[in-house]
Design a protein around this motif. Structure first.
Motif, PDB file in Angstrom:
ATOM      1  N   TYR A  62       0.937  -1.306   0.280  1.00 21.63           N
ATOM      2  CA  TYR A  62      -0.034  -0.052  -0.114  1.00 21.63           C
ATOM      3  C   TYR A  62       0.897   1.363   0.189  1.00 21.63           C
ATOM      4  O   TYR A  62       0.700   2.081   0.891  1.00 21.63           O
ATOM      5  CB  TYR A  62      -0.973   0.041   1.321  1.00 21.63           C
ATOM      6  N   GLN A  63       1.735   1.501  -1.034  1.00 18.68           N
ATOM      7  CA  GLN A  63       2.748   2.496  -1.202  1.00 18.68           C
ATOM      8  C   GLN A  63       3.234   2.995   0.077  1.00 18.68           C
ATOM      9  O   GLN A  63       3.901   2.463   0.853  1.00 18.68           O
ATOM     10  CB  GLN A  63       1.626   3.611  -2.229  1.00 18.68           C
ATOM     11  N   GLN A  64       2.821   4.229   0.522  1.00 20.80           N
ATOM     12  CA  GLN A  64       3.345   4.964   1.700  1.00 20.80           C
ATOM     13  C   GLN A  64       2.761   4.762   2.925  1.00 20.80           C
ATOM     14  O   GLN A  64       3.008   5.561   3.850  1.00 20.80           O
ATOM     15  CB  GLN A  64       4.016   6.324   1.417  1.00 20.80           C
ATOM     16  N   SER A  65       1.763   3.803   2.957  1.00 17.52           N
ATOM     17  CA  SER A  65       0.842   3.581   4.211  1.00 17.52           C
ATOM     18  C   SER A  65       1.896   3.459   5.566  1.00 17.52           C
ATOM     19  O   SER A  65       1.487   4.083   6.589  1.00 17.52           O
ATOM     20  CB  SER A  65      -0.140   2.673   4.033  1.00 17.52           C
ATOM     21  N   GLN A  66       2.860   2.603   5.445  1.00 22.68           N
ATOM     22  CA  GLN A  66       3.729   2.378   6.695  1.00 22.68           C
ATOM     23  C   GLN A  66       4.334   3.498   6.940  1.00 22.68           C
ATOM     24  O   GLN A  66       4.734   3.811   8.163  1.00 22.68           O
ATOM     25  CB  GLN A  66       4.563   1.237   6.097  1.00 22.68           C
ATOM     26  N   ASP A  67       4.889   4.332   6.155  1.00 27.25           N
ATOM     27  CA  ASP A  67       5.506   5.495   6.316  1.00 27.25           C
ATOM     28  C   ASP A  67       4.533   6.407   7.321  1.00 27.25           C
ATOM     29  O   ASP A  67       5.012   7.073   8.055  1.00 27.25           O
ATOM     30  CB  ASP A  67       6.215   6.223   5.179  1.00 27.25           C
ATOM     31  N   TYR A  68       3.284   6.491   6.789  1.00 29.49           N
ATOM     32  CA  TYR A  68       2.389   7.574   7.336  1.00 29.49           C
ATOM     33  C   TYR A  68       2.028   7.149   8.904  1.00 29.49           C
ATOM     34  O   TYR A  68       2.141   7.869   9.806  1.00 29.49           O
ATOM     35  CB  TYR A  68       1.243   7.797   6.453  1.00 29.49           C
ATOM     36  N   TYR A  69       1.836   5.873   8.902  1.00 35.64           N
ATOM     37  CA  TYR A  69       1.633   5.321  10.308  1.00 35.64           C
ATOM     38  C   TYR A  69       2.865   5.625  11.316  1.00 35.64           C
ATOM     39  O   TYR A  69       2.876   5.893  12.278  1.00 35.64           O
ATOM     40  CB  TYR A  69       1.390   3.755  10.239  1.00 35.64           C
ATOM     41  N   GLY A  70       4.078   5.396  10.703  1.00 32.46           N
ATOM     42  CA  GLY A  70       5.096   5.630  11.292  1.00 32.46           C
ATOM     43  C   GLY A  70       5.507   6.876  11.794  1.00 32.46           C
ATOM     44  O   GLY A  70       5.966   7.074  13.088  1.00 32.46           O
ATOM     45  N   ALA A  71       5.113   8.091  11.047  1.00 32.92           N
ATOM     46  CA  ALA A  71       5.186   9.223  11.131  1.00 32.92           C
ATOM     47  C   ALA A  71       4.173   9.640  12.115  1.00 32.92           C
ATOM     48  O   ALA A  71       4.329  10.379  13.349  1.00 32.92           O
ATOM     49  CB  ALA A  71       5.148  10.185   9.955  1.00 32.92           C
ATOM     50  N   ALA A  72       2.978   9.112  12.302  1.00 38.07           N
ATOM     51  CA  ALA A  72       2.027   9.584  13.271  1.00 38.07           C
ATOM     52  C   ALA A  72       2.340   8.892  14.548  1.00 38.07           C
ATOM     53  O   ALA A  72       2.217   9.552  15.720  1.00 38.07           O
ATOM     54  CB  ALA A  72       0.615   8.861  12.773  1.00 38.07           C
ATOM     55  N   PHE A  73       3.065   7.620  14.723  1.00 40.63           N
ATOM     56  CA  PHE A  73       3.366   7.039  16.196  1.00 40.63           C
ATOM     57  C   PHE A  73       4.643   8.124  16.587  1.00 40.63           C
ATOM     58  O   PHE A  73       4.639   8.216  17.770  1.00 40.63           O
ATOM     59  CB  PHE A  73       3.854   5.540  15.816  1.00 40.63           C
ATOM     60  N   LYS A  74       5.498   8.456  15.706  1.00 36.46           N
ATOM     61  CA  LYS A  74       6.600   9.219  16.017  1.00 36.46           C
ATOM     62  C   LYS A  74       5.929  10.499  16.766  1.00 36.46           C
ATOM     63  O   LYS A  74       6.540  11.180  17.600  1.00 36.46           O
ATOM     64  CB  LYS A  74       7.514   9.668  14.971  1.00 36.46           C
ATOM     65  N   ASN A  75       5.044  11.044  15.946  1.00 34.71           N
ATOM     66  CA  ASN A  75       4.403  12.689  16.341  1.00 34.71           C
ATOM     67  C   ASN A  75       3.928  12.495  17.719  1.00 34.71           C
ATOM     68  O   ASN A  75       4.223  13.277  18.681  1.00 34.71           O
ATOM     69  CB  ASN A  75       3.388  12.970  15.409  1.00 34.71           C
ATOM     70  N   LEU A  76       2.961  11.400  17.865  1.00 38.43           N
ATOM     71  CA  LEU A  76       2.378  11.351  19.162  1.00 38.43           C
ATOM     72  C   LEU A  76       3.069  10.504  20.264  1.00 38.43           C
ATOM     73  O   LEU A  76       2.553  10.570  21.433  1.00 38.43           O
ATOM     74  CB  LEU A  76       1.153  10.318  19.003  1.00 38.43           C
ATOM     75  N   LEU A  99      10.948 -12.281   5.293  1.00 41.78           N
ATOM     76  CA  LEU A  99      11.575 -11.632   6.602  1.00 41.78           C
ATOM     77  C   LEU A  99      12.226 -10.457   6.328  1.00 41.78           C
ATOM     78  O   LEU A  99      12.294  -9.519   7.045  1.00 41.78           O
ATOM     79  CB  LEU A  99      12.790 -12.904   6.876  1.00 41.78           C
ATOM     80  N   THR A 100      12.825 -10.206   5.230  1.00 42.10           N
ATOM     81  CA  THR A 100      13.409  -8.891   4.703  1.00 42.10           C
ATOM     82  C   THR A 100      12.212  -7.775   4.574  1.00 42.10           C
ATOM     83  O   THR A 100      12.402  -6.778   4.909  1.00 42.10           O
ATOM     84  CB  THR A 100      13.953  -9.090   3.170  1.00 42.10           C
ATOM     85  N   LEU A 101      11.296  -8.309   4.028  1.00 43.52           N
ATOM     86  CA  LEU A 101       9.991  -7.461   3.954  1.00 43.52           C
ATOM     87  C   LEU A 101       9.485  -7.020   5.214  1.00 43.52           C
ATOM     88  O   LEU A 101       9.116  -5.847   5.673  1.00 43.52           O
ATOM     89  CB  LEU A 101       8.802  -8.020   3.072  1.00 43.52           C
ATOM     90  N   LEU A 102       9.483  -7.883   6.071  1.00 46.33           N
ATOM     91  CA  LEU A 102       9.197  -7.638   7.781  1.00 46.33           C
ATOM     92  C   LEU A 102       9.867  -6.607   8.276  1.00 46.33           C
ATOM     93  O   LEU A 102       9.494  -5.674   9.023  1.00 46.33           O
ATOM     94  CB  LEU A 102       9.007  -9.241   8.555  1.00 46.33           C
ATOM     95  N   ASP A 103      11.370  -6.796   8.434  1.00 47.17           N
ATOM     96  CA  ASP A 103      12.277  -5.928   8.615  1.00 47.17           C
ATOM     97  C   ASP A 103      11.921  -4.744   8.205  1.00 47.17           C
ATOM     98  O   ASP A 103      12.285  -3.590   8.883  1.00 47.17           O
ATOM     99  CB  ASP A 103      13.712  -6.405   8.728  1.00 47.17           C
ATOM    100  N   ASP A 104      11.742  -4.404   6.878  1.00 42.92           N
ATOM    101  CA  ASP A 104      11.526  -3.214   6.158  1.00 42.92           C
ATOM    102  C   ASP A 104      10.294  -2.523   6.887  1.00 42.92           C
ATOM    103  O   ASP A 104      10.333  -1.225   7.075  1.00 42.92           O
ATOM    104  CB  ASP A 104      11.367  -3.367   4.572  1.00 42.92           C
ATOM    105  N   SER A 105       9.281  -3.424   7.124  1.00 42.09           N
ATOM    106  CA  SER A 105       7.817  -3.062   7.302  1.00 42.09           C
ATOM    107  C   SER A 105       8.031  -2.325   8.964  1.00 42.09           C
ATOM    108  O   SER A 105       7.585  -1.212   9.334  1.00 42.09           O
ATOM    109  CB  SER A 105       6.817  -4.068   7.541  1.00 42.09           C
ATOM    110  N   LEU A 106       8.921  -3.113   9.918  1.00 45.99           N
ATOM    111  CA  LEU A 106       9.197  -2.717  11.153  1.00 45.99           C
ATOM    112  C   LEU A 106       9.795  -1.167  11.253  1.00 45.99           C
ATOM    113  O   LEU A 106       9.596  -0.362  11.949  1.00 45.99           O
ATOM    114  CB  LEU A 106       9.795  -3.691  11.794  1.00 45.99           C
TER     115      LEU A 106
END
Length: 285
Positions: A62-76, A99-106
């Motif tokens: 889902y394109q940048q969805s993980q980046d958006y979530y990560g930014a929201a968690f960082k902000n809050l 496993l490579t994809l999992l680490d990137d997601s995290l």
């Protein structure tokens, strides 16, 4: 199992995970499935968190969805991440690539673990054979659960219900994410195959495609409230991709006043949609 949360809103137990989730959750599509929309997408996630959403869904696809979530968690702050049951996915069928994809997601999500890691978009017997064969992604699941990167495992699909039923027979998954809307019964239904199998196995049920990617709304075939109530009458929670803060608030307003549909209400809505059901299940095989 259903109960009231401390806010008085209805919650359900997500199968054998034991996690309590509200009936409406935030999906990873809508504006989250875009690139370069931080100034709109991140505040939308933050609003959902502020309004008490417990389950949040995303995927590498889902394109940048993980980046958006990560930014929201960082902000809050760390507390925001801890208040949600965070789900993501892998579309890779092989152990090492998964496993490579999992680490990137995290890394993108800014967390050290997923509450739920889902085997994404299962469509065919070949998918299952690759997943469950030697060197398949199920080995990645076992390793990630053992080392704490993943708590629970799920499967997802909207193409062929028989594949999800078969997957549940091959591995004791914790959740299943499948398509549920009033057009479902007309062809290859998930309602009468996947959901009964999941309930028998105490597998948590998450609904998606509840508005048929918005087509049911654009056609004025049903209201958002009707579609949320319909899907939530069959599932533990439904994930909805939103395009704005206003949509988040509208969907969660249904959560706050939710009552399950009666059998007659369910049947009436299905009958209303049935003459044009083929417009709303194009994602099926």
């Amino acid at each position: 199992m259903s109960e009231k949360s401390t806010t008085g809103r209805p919650t359900r137990q997500l199968g054998k995970t034991g996690a309590m989730v509200e009936i409406v959750s935030l999906g990873g599509e809508g504006i989250l499935r875009t690139n370069g929309q931080h100034k709109h997408a991140v505040p939308m996630i933050e609003e959902a968190l502020h309004l008490g959403v417990r389950y949040m869904d995303t995927a590498p696809a889902y394109q940048q969805s993980q980046d958006y979530y990560g930014a929201a968690f960082k902000n809050l702050g760390a507390k925001a991440r801890e208040q949600v049951f965070l789900a993501s996915k892998t579309h890779r069928r092989e152990r090492d690539q998964a496993l490579t994809l999992l680490d990137d997601s995290l890394e993108r999500l800014g967390t050290d673990r997923l509450d739920l890691w889902q085997l994404h978009d299962l469509r065919s017997q070949n998918d299952l054979d690759r997943l469950f064969g030697k060197g398949g992604a199920i080995e990645a699941v076992e390793q990630a659960k053992a080392d704490g990167r993943v708590r629970f495992v799920g499967i997802t699909g909207h193409h062929d219900p028989a594949i999800l039923v078969e997957a549940m027979s091959r591995y004791p998954v914790d959740t299943v994410l499948c398509a549920i809307n009033p057009a479902d019964r007309a062809r290859s239904p998930f309602l009468t195959s996947v959901i009964p199998e999941a309930r028998q196995r105490n597998v948590g049920v998450i609904g998606m495609k509840i508005m048929a990617a918005g087509r049911l709304l654009r056609d004025h075939a049903a209201t958002p409230e009707e579609l949320i109530r319909y899907a939530a009458s069959h599932t533990d929670t439904v994930i909805i991709g939103c395009s704005s803060i206003a949509e988040v608030r509208q969907n969660l307003a249904v959560r706050d006043t939710f009552t399950p549909m009666s059998e007659s209400e369910l049947a009436a809505l299905e009958a209303r949609i049935a003459p044009h059901a083929e417009r709303y299940d194009t994602f099926k095989r």
